[in-house]
Design a protein around this motif. Structure first.
Motif, PDB file in Angstrom:
ATOM      1  N   THR A  26      41.426 -28.191  11.270  1.00 61.28           N
ATOM      2  CA  THR A  26      40.348 -28.192  12.257  1.00 61.28           C
ATOM      3  C   THR A  26      39.335 -29.255  11.841  1.00 61.28           C
ATOM      4  O   THR A  26      38.958 -29.348  10.682  1.00 61.28           O
ATOM      5  N   VAL A  27      38.891 -30.063  12.798  1.00 59.33           N
ATOM      6  CA  VAL A  27      37.970 -31.164  12.508  1.00 59.33           C
ATOM      7  C   VAL A  27      36.680 -30.952  13.288  1.00 59.33           C
ATOM      8  O   VAL A  27      36.705 -30.701  14.486  1.00 59.33           O
ATOM      9  N   ARG A  28      35.549 -31.039  12.611  1.00 56.37           N
ATOM     10  CA  ARG A  28      34.245 -30.952  13.273  1.00 56.37           C
ATOM     11  C   ARG A  28      33.685 -32.367  13.398  1.00 56.37           C
ATOM     12  O   ARG A  28      33.552 -33.095  12.406  1.00 56.37           O
ATOM     13  N   GLU A  30      30.496 -34.610  14.585  1.00 59.92           N
ATOM     14  CA  GLU A  30      29.068 -34.565  14.892  1.00 59.92           C
ATOM     15  C   GLU A  30      28.522 -35.983  14.854  1.00 59.92           C
ATOM     16  O   GLU A  30      28.833 -36.752  13.942  1.00 59.92           O
ATOM     17  N   ALA A  40      27.771 -31.875  18.730  1.00 56.04           N
ATOM     18  CA  ALA A  40      28.912 -31.655  17.855  1.00 56.04           C
ATOM     19  C   ALA A  40      30.032 -30.985  18.637  1.00 56.04           C
ATOM     20  O   ALA A  40      29.796 -30.319  19.637  1.00 56.04           O
ATOM     21  N   GLU A  41      31.234 -31.181  18.169  1.00 57.63           N
ATOM     22  CA  GLU A  41      32.410 -30.559  18.771  1.00 57.63           C
ATOM     23  C   GLU A  41      33.401 -30.259  17.656  1.00 57.63           C
ATOM     24  O   GLU A  41      33.547 -31.042  16.726  1.00 57.63           O
ATOM     25  N   THR A  42      34.056 -29.129  17.758  1.00 62.74           N
ATOM     26  CA  THR A  42      35.099 -28.783  16.812  1.00 62.74           C
ATOM     27  C   THR A  42      36.435 -28.980  17.508  1.00 62.74           C
ATOM     28  O   THR A  42      36.657 -28.448  18.592  1.00 62.74           O
ATOM     29  N   THR A  44      40.332 -28.381  17.402  1.00 65.17           N
ATOM     30  CA  THR A  44      41.420 -27.635  16.802  1.00 65.17           C
ATOM     31  C   THR A  44      42.686 -28.455  16.955  1.00 65.17           C
ATOM     32  O   THR A  44      42.979 -28.951  18.042  1.00 65.17           O
TER      33      THR A  44
END
Length: 54
Positions: A26-28, A30, A40-42, A44
């Motif tokens: 999972t990559v966040r 920002e 920001a967005e996460t 998946t």
């Protein structure tokens, strides 16, 4: 004209890439703009491809 690009491509400061540690990581993401906002967005992964990707 055939075979020409509609714009010139070049590296610029708003293009980036990131190498994740694995395919299911999972990559966040920002970012900060010049107005002090930091959306920001996460993401998946693996991310499903769709015609209306964001």
């Amino acid at each position: 004209m055939r075979g020409t690009r509609p714009f010139q491509t070049a590296c610029n400061p708003h293009m980036w890439r990131y190498r994740a540690s694995g395919p299911a990581t999972t990559v966040r993401i920002e970012v900060a703009d010049s107005f002090g906002r930091s959306p920001a967005e996460t993401m998946t992964r693996p991310k499903a491809f769709h015609i209306r990707m964001r």
